[in-house]
Scaffold this motif. Structure first.
Motif, PDB file in Angstrom:
ATOM      1  N   TYR A 179       3.110  30.906  30.780  1.00  9.56           N
ATOM      2  CA  TYR A 179       4.295  31.383  31.511  1.00  9.56           C
ATOM      3  C   TYR A 179       5.524  30.518  31.199  1.00  9.56           C
ATOM      4  CZ  TYR A 179       0.855  33.986  34.277  1.00  9.56           C
ATOM      5  OH  TYR A 179      -0.157  34.826  34.676  1.00  9.56           O
ATOM      6  N   VAL A 180       5.748  30.269  29.915  1.00 11.78           N
ATOM      7  CA  VAL A 180       6.836  29.343  29.553  1.00 11.78           C
ATOM      8  C   VAL A 180       8.006  30.033  28.841  1.00 11.78           C
ATOM      9  CG1 VAL A 180       5.365  27.293  29.489  1.00 11.78           C
ATOM     10  CG2 VAL A 180       5.608  28.697  27.422  1.00 11.78           C
ATOM     11  N   GLN A 181       8.052  31.367  28.891  1.00  9.00           N
ATOM     12  CA  GLN A 181       9.190  32.058  28.279  1.00  9.00           C
ATOM     13  C   GLN A 181      10.492  31.703  28.992  1.00  9.00           C
ATOM     14  OE1 GLN A 181       9.337  33.922  25.397  1.00  9.00           O
ATOM     15  NE2 GLN A 181       7.271  33.074  25.197  1.00  9.00           N
ATOM     16  N   HIS A 182      10.396  31.521  30.304  1.00  8.82           N
ATOM     17  CA  HIS A 182      11.558  31.053  31.073  1.00  8.82           C
ATOM     18  C   HIS A 182      11.043  30.319  32.305  1.00  8.82           C
ATOM     19  CE1 HIS A 182      15.781  30.949  32.240  1.00  8.82           C
ATOM     20  NE2 HIS A 182      15.361  31.119  33.480  1.00  8.82           N
ATOM     21  N   ILE A 183      11.492  29.072  32.488  1.00  3.56           N
ATOM     22  CA  ILE A 183      11.065  28.241  33.618  1.00  3.56           C
ATOM     23  C   ILE A 183      12.299  27.769  34.372  1.00  3.56           C
ATOM     24  CG2 ILE A 183       9.879  26.117  34.311  1.00  3.56           C
ATOM     25  CD1 ILE A 183       8.325  26.263  31.640  1.00  3.56           C
ATOM     26  N   PHE A 184      12.245  27.838  35.695  1.00  4.00           N
ATOM     27  CA  PHE A 184      13.316  27.228  36.491  1.00  4.00           C
ATOM     28  C   PHE A 184      12.782  26.835  37.859  1.00  4.00           C
ATOM     29  CE2 PHE A 184      13.608  31.445  38.277  1.00  4.00           C
ATOM     30  CZ  PHE A 184      14.113  31.274  39.558  1.00  4.00           C
ATOM     31  N   GLY A 210       7.628  30.195  36.471  1.00  6.76           N
ATOM     32  CA  GLY A 210       7.616  30.434  35.028  1.00  6.76           C
ATOM     33  C   GLY A 210       7.249  31.876  34.758  1.00  6.76           C
ATOM     34  N   PHE A 211       7.848  32.455  33.722  1.00  7.86           N
ATOM     35  CA  PHE A 211       7.697  33.892  33.453  1.00  7.86           C
ATOM     36  C   PHE A 211       7.155  34.158  32.048  1.00  7.86           C
ATOM     37  CE2 PHE A 211      10.782  33.306  36.750  1.00  7.86           C
ATOM     38  CZ  PHE A 211      10.611  34.367  37.604  1.00  7.86           C
ATOM     39  N   ARG A 212       6.427  35.266  31.923  1.00  3.87           N
ATOM     40  CA  ARG A 212       5.978  35.726  30.607  1.00  3.87           C
ATOM     41  C   ARG A 212       7.125  36.381  29.846  1.00  3.87           C
ATOM     42  NH1 ARG A 212       0.332  36.134  29.922  1.00  3.87           N
ATOM     43  NH2 ARG A 212      -0.884  36.002  31.846  1.00  3.87           N
ATOM     44  N   ASN A 213       8.041  37.020  30.594  1.00  4.07           N
ATOM     45  CA  ASN A 213       9.163  37.734  29.988  1.00  4.07           C
ATOM     46  C   ASN A 213      10.460  36.954  30.244  1.00  4.07           C
ATOM     47  OD1 ASN A 213      11.551  39.621  30.099  1.00  4.07           O
ATOM     48  ND2 ASN A 213      10.017  41.066  29.351  1.00  4.07           N
ATOM     49  N   LYS A 214      11.137  36.587  29.147  1.00  2.00           N
ATOM     50  CA  LYS A 214      12.328  35.735  29.245  1.00  2.00           C
ATOM     51  C   LYS A 214      13.455  36.402  30.032  1.00  2.00           C
ATOM     52  CE  LYS A 214      15.114  32.689  26.368  1.00  2.00           C
ATOM     53  NZ  LYS A 214      15.345  32.185  25.018  1.00  2.00           N
ATOM     54  N   GLU A 215      13.701  37.694  29.773  1.00  2.00           N
ATOM     55  CA  GLU A 215      14.820  38.394  30.422  1.00  2.00           C
ATOM     56  C   GLU A 215      14.614  38.510  31.925  1.00  2.00           C
ATOM     57  OE1 GLU A 215      17.698  39.047  28.956  1.00  2.00           O
ATOM     58  OE2 GLU A 215      16.736  38.057  27.262  1.00  2.00           O
ATOM     59  N   ILE A 216      13.370  38.798  32.325  1.00  2.00           N
ATOM     60  CA  ILE A 216      13.087  38.901  33.757  1.00  2.00           C
ATOM     61  C   ILE A 216      13.282  37.536  34.424  1.00  2.00           C
ATOM     62  CG2 ILE A 216      11.224  39.242  35.448  1.00  2.00           C
ATOM     63  CD1 ILE A 216      10.318  41.612  33.745  1.00  2.00           C
TER      64      ILE A 216
END
Length: 352
Positions: A179-184, A210-216
């Protein structure tokens, strides 16, 4: 009114919930005409509100027993609007969300119930623990069915938040490599976990997602970190030109973003963005449903926003400015539900 209430209670005891619901609905109609005591002229608004809330709560139970959780949820929101400080109303709302498999929202309702119970009752540790267990179960249920994002809670005292956020993001990447496509890490508001008070007194946490999809992931971060929430995935509110585009957006993206935002709210009582931030998110959601011509769902979300707004002053201190916004949004919600149009605070927020 008394006859209708007696009949409704008797039907409940006989487990004839359809007849009970009919009696309580009749009682609610009488209550809306100002009857809360034998002499309508002596009924105070507070008496009427508390009685209406009690009748609504009975309708929640009837419709849950009849296997109609959607209708029960509508009445649970109305029960909270009439008497927001009563913790049982929030527990019933949690039960409705649970039956609809909306576990993050069920967790939030249980969290609010637990907070209100401690503030009002305080003494019953056993009851407080039971509510916390329910809240914990709903949070776990929400995560177990989620595939688009994962979370990490990091204990937080009074350290430098910036350093702690960097550390939390790094730890998340190590623990959840899928789940590291986007982390915050949520910078607005400290999170609470349903842990027993004696083992973790007042422990606060930072929440990292953390997300699988960067845009989401980016859309969720934008929505929950701005001072004024915007609807996820859109530069301007409802820039989608056609109903078909809006439907596609909702099915492919909007639902997953809203699921993450609902989960964030399940462990956060106080929001640094402002006490009305969560309700504004629901206003955006209701507006999209209106755009999709889903009037019934729009009304449900708008009633939920009203319940959220009504509860705010019982959970945190509200400044004079925020109180003015809160009352204006409540009035706007009533206008929207009544189908009235015109210039509102809400329309100004959308323009901004």
């Amino acid at each position: 009114l008394q006859a209708a209430l007696r009949d409704g209670s008797a039907r409940c005891r006989q487990r004839d919930f359809a007849a009970a619901a009919a009696s309580f609905s009749a009682a609610l109609e009488l209550c809306s005409k100002g009857f809360a005591t034998e002499d309508p002229l002596k009924s105070s608004p507070d008496d009427i509100s508390k009685l209406a809330s009690w009748i609504e709560s009975k309708l929640v139970i009837c419709y849950l027993k009849l296997g109609q959780p959607g209708l029960a949820l509508h009445h649970s929101h109305r029960s909270i609007i009439q008497n927001p400080s009563h913790f049982r109303s929030h527990l019933r709302q949690a039960a409705c969300f649970r039956c609809l498999h909306r576990y993050s929202e069920a967790a939030r309702s249980a969290m609010v119930a637990q907070c209100l119970y401690v503030l009002a009752e305080g003494a019953g540790l056993e009851t407080s623990d039971l509510i916390q267990l329910y809240w914990q179960a709903m949070t776990q249920e929400a995560l177990s069915g989620e595939v688009s994002f994962s979370v990490l809670y990091t204990p937080f005292e009074k350290e430098d938040k910036t350093d702690k956020i960097k550390e939390a993001n790094k730890t998340f990447a190590e623990k959840h490599p899928d789940y590291v496509q986007h982390i915050f890490t949520d910078p607005h508001g400290i999170h609470l976990l349903p842990e027993r008070a004696e083992s973790h007194p007042n422990q606060q946490y930072l929440l990292t997602l953390g997300f699988r999809n960067k845009e989401i992931g980016k859309s969720v971060e934008t929505s929950v970190t701005r001072k004024l929430p915007v609807f996820p995935g859109q530069e301007t509110t409802f820039s989608l030109s056609t109903e078909e585009e809006a439907e596609t957006f909702w099915q492919n993206t909007g639902k997953r973003i809203m699921a993450a935002m609902a989960f964030i709210g399940s462990t956060k009582i106080k929001d640094e963005r402002g006490p009305c931030a969560r309700a504004i998110e629901q206003f955006h959601h209701a507006s999209l449903l209106g755009h999709l011509q889903r009037g019934e769902e729009q009304a449900q979300v708008m009633t939920q926003a009203m319940a959220e707004l009504a509860t705010v002053p019982y959970l945190q201190r509200v400044s004079q400015e925020d109180d003015k916004l809160l009352q204006s949004l409540m009035a706007d919600a009533v206008d929207i539900l009544a189908g009235r149009t015109g210039e509102r605070v809400w329309t100004k927020i959308q323009k901004v």
